[in-house]
Scaffold this active site. Structure first.
Site, PDB file in Angstrom:
ATOM      1  CE1 TYR A  51      -7.733  -6.050   1.972  1.00  0.00           C
ATOM      2  CE2 TYR A  51      -7.680  -3.297   1.432  1.00  0.00           C
ATOM      3  CZ  TYR A  51      -7.502  -4.644   1.721  1.00  0.00           C
ATOM      4  OH  TYR A  51      -5.895  -4.729   2.241  1.00  0.00           O
ATOM      5  CG  HIS A 109      -2.921  -8.849  -1.298  1.00  0.00           C
ATOM      6  ND1 HIS A 109      -4.313  -8.502  -1.194  1.00  0.00           N
ATOM      7  CD2 HIS A 109      -2.607  -8.176  -0.069  1.00  0.00           C
ATOM      8  CE1 HIS A 109      -4.687  -7.663  -0.034  1.00  0.00           C
ATOM      9  NE2 HIS A 109      -3.856  -8.453   0.733  1.00  0.00           N
TER      10      HIS A 109
END
Ligand code: NAP
Length: 277
Positions: A51, A109
């Site tokens: 991010y 992730h």
């Protein structure tokens, strides 16, 4: 300030029943948005290396005026850092960028099965937890088979599995597996990224009955099916709206009516085939 209740993870951690998604919250506006959320009562902050806002989240923790011990900063190890040494490096980088001395939760992730290195990644995370650099360890986008493999090969069960979950994709079978193994479910894109979900008639009817908004009905549904939603909002008003869901309760029939909106994944993110680096 809103009080967000907690549940206990399989490692003893008190884990909020709702957290803040931070995808897209970057720069000074991003810091301000995360500070606003913390000040209105959010305690779980969901970031990720990918991010590119771990710096902002760390900054917000320091600016918020709330004790570090009350906050849970969660990050994720990206696909390009799978492997033992790579996962250690990724975590060292996350600690440096956030400026924190420990992370509260770290997740793999995406499993990236064709790379086949998530077990090595997991072994590094087990060691990082022992060293106190990460307090809780978990995964994201793992299937039952992948979870079973991690548990069988290392003897360590993830505390959390963060997956796509919203009324269009309630993940009933995976949630049952989590419940049987003591894994906490976390819902990503809990509002289905707004999409047309919030226009569904059943949600406006239930909102009317309970005197709340359709968004609050959806987030309350997550809590009642036993998953921690992490809605993202850049706006302080909407953040408060999203967290203010602990003063009403849906009936079992109402929960069932929302789950009946099921139609499948929205973004083609099947972890058996979708991979992210
Ligand atoms: P989401 O939380 O379902 O939806 C976010 C969207 O809804 C934003 O456009 C936001 O706009 C809007 N919104 C939020 N509250 C609202 C409200 N009360 N009324 C109307 N609109 C509202 O989607 P998401 O950001 O994709 O998912 C949440 C978090 O999950 C992410 O931020 C990220 O932390 C995590 N995530 C993880 C994975 C993974 O692979 N592990 C994948 C995707 C996402 P405003 O900001 O303008 O309010």
């Amino acid at each position: 300030m809103l009080n967000i209740p907690t549940v206990t993870l399989n490692d003893g951690t008190a884990f909020p029943e709702l957290g803040l998604g931070t995808y897209g919250l970057r720069g000074e506006a991003g810091v301000a948005a995360v500070v606003a959320a913390i000040q209105s009562g959010y305690r779980l902050l969901d970031t990720a290396v990918n991010y590119e806002n771990e710096r902002e989240v760390g900054e917000a923790v320091r600016e918020s005026g709330v004790d570090r011990d009350e906050l849970l900063v969660a990050t994720k190890i990206p696909g390009r850092s799978h492997g033992y040494a790579e996962a250690i490096d990724s975590t060292t980088g996350s600690l440096a960028l956030t400026g924190l001395d420990h992370l509260d939760l770290s997740l793999i992730h995406w499993p990236n099965p064709s790379v086949d290195r998530y077990v090595d990644t997991w072994r590094a995370m087990i060691d990082l937890r022992e060293q106190g650099k990460i307090r809780s360890i978990g995964v994201s986008n793992f299937t039952e088979q992948m979870l079973t493999r991690l548990i069988d090969e290392t003897g360590v069960t993830p505390s959390v599995n963060q997956v796509e979950l919203h009324p269009y994709f309630p993940q009933g079978a995976l949630r049952a597996f989590h419940a049987a193994h003591g894994i906490r479910t976390e819902s990503w894109s809990p509002l289905a990224r707004r999409s047309e979900l919030l226009q569904e008639q059943v949600l406006s009817e239930l909102a009317e009955i309970h005197g709340v908004t359709p968004t609050q009905v959806v987030l309350r549904w997550h809590v009642q099916i036993g998953s921690t939603p992490i809605p993202k909002s850049a706006d302080a008003e909407r953040q408060r709206e999203n967290a203010d869901i602990f003063g009403f309760e849906l009936t079992l029939d109402e929960v069932g009516a929302i789950s009946a909106l099921e139609r499948g994944r929205l973004w083609d993110g099947d972890p058996n085939t979708h991979e992210e680096m």
